[in-house]
Design an enzyme around this catalytic site. Structure first.
Site, PDB file in Angstrom:
ATOM      1  N   GLU A  70       3.519  -5.791   7.306  1.00 16.01           N
ATOM      2  CA  GLU A  70       2.460  -4.877   7.943  1.00 16.01           C
ATOM      3  C   GLU A  70       2.920  -4.787   9.363  1.00 16.01           C
ATOM      4  O   GLU A  70       2.759  -3.551  10.080  1.00 16.01           O
ATOM      5  CB  GLU A  70       1.190  -5.366   7.606  1.00 16.01           C
ATOM      6  N   ALA A  85       0.954  -1.151   0.050  1.00 17.94           N
ATOM      7  CA  ALA A  85       0.107  -0.127   0.178  1.00 17.94           C
ATOM      8  C   ALA A  85       0.812   1.157   0.060  1.00 17.94           C
ATOM      9  O   ALA A  85       2.171   1.064   0.265  1.00 17.94           O
ATOM     10  CB  ALA A  85      -0.806   0.066   1.276  1.00 17.94           C
ATOM     11  N   GLY A 109       0.273  -5.138   0.638  1.00 22.79           N
ATOM     12  CA  GLY A 109      -0.660  -5.228  -0.098  1.00 22.79           C
ATOM     13  C   GLY A 109      -0.236  -5.807  -1.501  1.00 22.79           C
ATOM     14  O   GLY A 109      -1.199  -6.274  -2.329  1.00 22.79           O
ATOM     15  N   GLU A 142      -0.466  -9.511  -1.241  1.00 25.78           N
ATOM     16  CA  GLU A 142      -1.896  -9.527  -1.010  1.00 25.78           C
ATOM     17  C   GLU A 142      -2.789  -9.507  -2.486  1.00 25.78           C
ATOM     18  O   GLU A 142      -3.562 -10.449  -2.798  1.00 25.78           O
ATOM     19  CB  GLU A 142      -2.670  -8.589  -0.169  1.00 25.78           C
TER      20      GLU A 142
HETATM   21  N1  T1G Z   1       4.680   3.513   0.077  1.00 23.31           N
HETATM   22  C1  T1G Z   1       5.009   4.910  -0.174  1.00 23.31           C
HETATM   23  N2  T1G Z   1       6.462   5.033  -0.085  1.00 23.31           N
HETATM   24  C2  T1G Z   1       7.333   3.963  -0.054  1.00 23.31           C
HETATM   25  C3  T1G Z   1       6.602   2.703   0.203  1.00 23.31           C
HETATM   26  C4  T1G Z   1       5.466   2.297   0.276  1.00 23.31           C
HETATM   27  N3  T1G Z   1       4.905   1.304   0.517  1.00 23.31           N
HETATM   28  N4  T1G Z   1       7.739   1.854   0.031  1.00 23.31           N
HETATM   29  C5  T1G Z   1       8.757   2.351  -0.241  1.00 23.31           C
HETATM   30  N5  T1G Z   1       8.602   3.806  -0.500  1.00 23.31           N
HETATM   31  C6  T1G Z   1       9.414   4.793  -0.801  1.00 23.31           C
HETATM   32  C7  T1G Z   1      10.690   5.034   0.232  1.00 23.31           C
HETATM   33  O1  T1G Z   1       9.738   6.123   1.216  1.00 23.31           O
HETATM   34  C8  T1G Z   1      11.660   5.760  -0.490  1.00 23.31           C
HETATM   35  O2  T1G Z   1      11.329   7.015  -0.793  1.00 23.31           O
HETATM   36  C9  T1G Z   1      11.487   4.934  -1.670  1.00 23.31           C
HETATM   37  O3  T1G Z   1      10.187   4.603  -1.842  1.00 23.31           O
HETATM   38  C10 T1G Z   1      12.533   4.183  -1.846  1.00 23.31           C
HETATM   39  O4  T1G Z   1      12.327   3.169  -0.858  1.00 23.31           O
HETATM   40  C11 T1G Z   1      -3.478  -3.137   2.925  1.00 23.31           C
HETATM   41  C12 T1G Z   1      -1.626  -1.585   4.385  1.00 23.31           C
HETATM   42  C13 T1G Z   1      10.166  -1.890  -1.151  1.00 23.31           C
HETATM   43  C14 T1G Z   1      11.950  -3.429   0.086  1.00 23.31           C
HETATM   44  O5  T1G Z   1       5.856  -2.159   4.226  1.00 23.31           O
HETATM   45  O6  T1G Z   1      10.126  -2.280   2.613  1.00 23.31           O
HETATM   46  O7  T1G Z   1       0.574  -2.958   2.280  1.00 23.31           O
HETATM   47  O8  T1G Z   1      13.083   8.127   0.426  1.00 23.31           O
HETATM   48  O9  T1G Z   1      14.716   3.649  -0.228  1.00 23.31           O
HETATM   49  O10 T1G Z   1      16.065  -0.081  -0.254  1.00 23.31           O
HETATM   50  O11 T1G Z   1      -1.976  -4.754   3.731  1.00 23.31           O
HETATM   51  O12 T1G Z   1      11.123   0.411   0.621  1.00 23.31           O
HETATM   52  O13 T1G Z   1      13.323   7.866  -1.868  1.00 23.31           O
HETATM   53  O14 T1G Z   1      11.627   9.469  -1.173  1.00 23.31           O
HETATM   54  O15 T1G Z   1      13.280   1.871   1.088  1.00 23.31           O
HETATM   55  O16 T1G Z   1      15.187  -0.404  -2.373  1.00 23.31           O
HETATM   56  C15 T1G Z   1       3.632  -2.885   3.197  1.00 23.31           C
HETATM   57  C16 T1G Z   1       7.845  -0.868   2.609  1.00 23.31           C
HETATM   58  C17 T1G Z   1       2.748  -1.577   3.094  1.00 23.31           C
HETATM   59  C18 T1G Z   1       6.991  -2.133   2.250  1.00 23.31           C
HETATM   60  C19 T1G Z   1      12.612  -0.903  -1.286  1.00 23.31           C
HETATM   61  N6  T1G Z   1       4.753  -2.611   2.649  1.00 23.31           N
HETATM   62  N7  T1G Z   1       8.948  -0.529   1.697  1.00 23.31           N
HETATM   63  O17 T1G Z   1      13.780  -0.967  -0.528  1.00 23.31           O
HETATM   64  O18 T1G Z   1      14.243   1.468  -1.342  1.00 23.31           O
HETATM   65  S1  T1G Z   1       1.171  -1.810   4.239  1.00 23.31           S
HETATM   66  C20 T1G Z   1       6.021  -2.402   2.903  1.00 23.31           C
HETATM   67  C21 T1G Z   1      10.218  -1.196   1.799  1.00 23.31           C
HETATM   68  C22 T1G Z   1       0.347  -2.635   3.309  1.00 23.31           C
HETATM   69  C23 T1G Z   1      -1.842  -3.801   3.071  1.00 23.31           C
HETATM   70  C24 T1G Z   1      -1.071  -2.818   3.963  1.00 23.31           C
HETATM   71  C25 T1G Z   1      11.280  -0.882   0.933  1.00 23.31           C
HETATM   72  C26 T1G Z   1      11.409  -1.821  -0.292  1.00 23.31           C
HETATM   73  P1  T1G Z   1      12.267   8.228  -0.984  1.00 23.31           P
HETATM   74  P2  T1G Z   1      13.931   2.581  -0.140  1.00 23.31           P
HETATM   75  P3  T1G Z   1      14.974   0.057  -1.090  1.00 23.31           P
END
Ligand code: T1G
Ligand code: NAD
Length: 707
Positions: free
Chosen positions: A125, A63, A102, A105
């Site tokens: 999450e 998400a 997500g 999912e």
């Molecule tokens: N949403 C918005 N921005 C995101 C993002 C996300 N999910 N993931 C990464 N970014 C931005 C981050 O802030 C950075 O921005 C840029 O992307 C590159 O990330 C319904 C509710 C994917 C493994 O928890 O673990 O789904 O600093 O530097 O080292 O159940 O990002 O460049 O401006 O980290 O290559 C679940 C979170 C969401 C994944 C990549 N997903 N992200 O790592 O790059 S909850 C997560 C990560 C959800 C549902 C629910 C990592 C990555 P900027 P980065 P990276």
């Protein structure tokens, strides 16, 4: 604006591609585009199957976290996933990069999943203070079984493609490296074999197995609670998975997941953990990186092979650097090398490094010597000798003569003035502080101490090395103790005052652990050695402000008896027969009572909340002063220092975030209350007073710097 979702054909296969850089987060336009593409596929007579795939570096990584805390714009993700699953023709997810949250999912809602070999999947999450909210807690146990699902969802760990296959989460690991090609080929097999849709919601065998296991959820809850240390989401994950087993049908389970998800979404823990997620990334954005370019670093010199020098060497070796360790004499270098070897050996025993990696590091990358001249060709030197200005000055004077031009000269000093150290060289622009934390091969914090004359390229180099060594580099200005130790100095003093005033050290430690820290301050000083603080107090005695309250007499007396903590078998606690966990020591309590008697202090009781009110107020007030002086760039830098270096519970987001959530007026009024007892120590930071007057938060100061 054009849709981030495109729809095309590869023969009889519809290809639905998302392009929403950088990580294909499932923002509102993506969800809407996906929903429309699925509807189009349903009515597309030319397409027999569809492949959903990500362009760029990854499948959907989850998400869009930036949307959290705001009202969710339709369509919601659970509905979109259900639409995919309800398709009358097969839908295949083709995974690459990181299919997380997500994103995974969406894949679970597809009828089949194929992944390229390097892909990772996961439901992280829990680490954001929530649970999977688009069917992840309902579909994962149907594919992998309840236990495996609980392991995955409560840890949030990323799983490689092969393990995902073994767990039953995906159907194939492709030899193709291109996910679209992998997806189309797999879809061809499905249509070629006349296989229809296979909705995950209809798979019930694994749930039936779980229904037969008595006490399954009690066991899972106990395991999750042990690791959670005050964090709510891991236990709620178990509640949601249990609903998959107990609800009357899939939709009822999904509704329960949503209810639990919404509760957590509205929690302080979620807000704090999201702050930590963005904070971890924000600290890497500092002004010097806008103009500075990192210098090439391949060879590093480490001076000193003691506790820190050996740990730093291991961190650098693991990151792939060549390391030359310099010690004073043959015995010391032998001891330094032995420390590195022993720790690497431990890493092999725990499966963290392979024997082969260790051999390569020791044979090809690591070199020990007693000659400073061996540092003539290195690109970076990290000095980790004794904490003495004279010794450091001597070392930097030598480095100035020996090192090649452009070599970055860093000190790992904990407290000393980096400007003064830099002034010992003809090249102060190349000097910087790189303050690692003990054990340096494990702790993620690296304070990057920017001195007056540090060149932006040198700052950029330190940040680049931090990143390569998987550390969280945080910028600090020069002051006594930099951000972390300076702030720590204050709350440690409060802890000692609390003891003088009536709490036992054990009550203080318990309160701090109860708050979510892994250890209390007195267990910590027993572990590190009480003699370190004692030596510092003696050194500073001559310059101590006469108005400052001295509350360390009881600790001094313990030290005077030769008890320094774990290494001597006794400190604030006692450690019978080398035990690592201390027991209460009656002698400590006697000494404390003796000190109180001499000072005429009437002991009073403190509840755990009262202890933490003072402990956190001291941390926050000093944090505000550190900000006011420009030592920390932003409140979030202080938060991340506490999280990555001092064990502050991530789910509380750091002291400045905690202050915001408590209300700054409330924190200030606590400080004013304590000020009436001790005006010297509890003088409120002007910045805090100003923020309260303006009705603003610390977070408002972050917003100026980070988007
Ligand atoms: N949403 C918005 N921005 C995101 C993002 C996300 N999910 N993931 C990464 N970014 C931005 C981050 O802030 C950075 O921005 C840029 O992307 C590159 O990330 C319904 C509710 C994917 C493994 O928890 O673990 O789904 O600093 O530097 O080292 O159940 O990002 O460049 O401006 O980290 O290559 C679940 C979170 C969401 C994944 C990549 N997903 N992200 O790592 O790059 S909850 C997560 C990560 C959800 C549902 C629910 C990592 C990555 P900027 P980065 P990276
Ligand atoms: P230590 O006593 O374990 O190691 C220091 C080493 O430096 C010794 O092995 C000594 O032989 C060597 N040494 C001294 N002078 C030298 C010289 N001129 N040339 C080469 N080697 C020399 O100390 P430590 O705990 O590793 O601390 C080192 C530095 O790191 C200090 O500045 C300390 O403040 C800082 N630091 C320590 C910690 C910690 O928790 N121990 C944490 C962060 C930073």
């Amino acid at each position: 604006m054009s849709s981030p979702i495109s729809y095309s054909h590869d023969g009889a296969i519809a290809v639905i591609t998302v392009d929403n850089p950088p990580v294909n987060a499932l923002s509102q336009p993506v969800r809407e585009g996906l929903s429309k593409a699925i509807a189009r596929f349903e009515g597309d007579s030319k397409a027999k199957a569809a492949v959903i795939v990500g362009s760029g570096r990854t499948f959907f990584a989850g998400a869009d976290i930036k949307e959290f805390g705001k009202p969710l714009a339709a369509p919601g993700l659970p509905g979109v996933v259900n639409e995919i699953e309800a398709c009358s023709k097969p839908v295949i997810a083709a995974l690459h990069g990181t299919a997380l949250g997500g994103g995974f999912e969406v894949a679970l809602g597809c009828h089949y999943r194929v992944a390229v070999a390097s892909a990772k999947v996961g439901l992280p999450e829990v680490n954001l203070g929530i649970i999977p909210g688009a069917g992840g807690t309902q579909r994962t146990p149907r594919l992998a079984g309840v236990e495996a699902a609980a392991g995955l969802i409560t840890s949030g760990r990323h799983v490689g493609a092969q393990e995902a296959l073994d767990l039953g989460l995906i159907d194939e690991v492709s030899n193709d490296t291109d996910p679209t090609a992998a997806g189309v080929a797999f879809a061809g097999l499905i249509t070629g074999n006349d296989m229809g849709p296979r909705p995950t919601r209809d798979l019930n065998d694994k749930l039936d197995e779980a229904r037969k296991q008595d006490g399954l959820f009690d066991g899972l809850r106990a395991a999750a609670a042990k690791k959670a240390r005050g964090q709510l989401s891991p236990l709620v994950c178990i509640d949601a998975i249990e609903a998959a087993v107990t609800a009357k049908d899939f939709d009822a389970g999904l509704a329960e997941e949503r209810r639990l998800f919404d509760t957590l979404m509205a929690s302080d823990q979620r807000e704090a953990l999201i702050h930590a997620f963005f904070g971890e990334r924000a600290v890497g954005k500092v002004p010097e990186l806008e103009t500075g370019n990192p210098r090439e670093v391949a060879r590093v010199g480490v001076i000193g092979g003691g506790t820190m020098g050996s740990g730093i060497s291991i961190a650098l070796l693991t990151a792939g650097y060549h390391v030359t360790m310099v010690e004073r004499d043959d015995d010391a270098i032998a001891a330094g090398k032995a420390r590195v070897e022993k720790t690497l050996e431990g890493g092999v025993a725990r499966g963290k490094v392979s024997g082969e990696q260790r051999d390569r590091m020791l044979a090809d990358q690591f070199h020990g010597t007693t000659s400073m001249n061996a540092l003539a060709q290195v690109d970076l030197v990290i000095e980790a000798v004794f904490e003495s200005m004279d010794v450091k000055k001597d070392v930097f004077g030598q480095l100035d003569k020996i090192c090649k031009p452009g070599c970055v000269l860093a000190s790992n000093t904990s407290y000393l003035d980096v400007n003064e150290i830099a002034a010992m060289t003809e090249r102060p622009q190349d000097v910087i502080g790189m303050h690692f934390f003990s054990p340096a091969n494990i702790m993620r914090l690296l304070e990057i101490v920017v001195a007056e004359k540090s060149d932006p390229d040198v700052v950029a180099t330190a940040f680049a090395v931090a990143k390569k060594a998987k550390k969280v580099g945080i910028r600090s200005g020069v002051c006594d103790g930099f951000i972390g130790n300076r702030v720590m100095g204050k709350y440690l003093r409060v802890a000692q005052m609390l003891v003088e005033d009536g709490a036992t050290p054990y009550e203080v430690d318990e309160a701090v652990v109860g708050f979510g820290y892994p250890m209390g301050p007195f267990s910590m000083s027993d572990l590190a050695g009480m003699d370190i603080g004692w030596a510092t107090r003696k050194r500073k005695a001559a310059t101590r402000d006469p108005n400052e309250r001295y509350a360390s007499d009881w600790m001094d007396r313990i030290c005077e008896q030769g008890h320094y903590g774990q290494k001597t078998g006794r400190g604030t606690y006692t450690y019978p027969e080398g035990a690592r966990k201390g027991e209460h020591e009656p002698e400590t309590l006697k000494i404390i009572e003796e000190v109180r008697r001499e000072k005429g202090i009437n002991a009073r009781n403190f509840t755990a909340d009262e202890i933490m009110e003072r402990y956190m107020a001291a941390m926050i007030n000093e944090g505000a002063k550190v900000l006011e002086e420009g030592i920390a760039l932003r409140p979030v830098d202080i938060d991340m220092v506490q999280l990555f270096g001092y064990g502050h519970p991530r789910w509380r987001g750091g002291p400045m975030k905690y202050a915001d959530m408590q209300g700054l007026d409330k924190i200030l009024s606590s400080i004013r209350k304590f000020e009436s007892e001790d005006a010297w120590f509890w003088k409120p930071a002007q910045l805090l007073v100003d923020l309260v007057e303006r009705g603003e938060t610390f977070d408002s100061l972050n917003k100026k710097e980070i988007s």
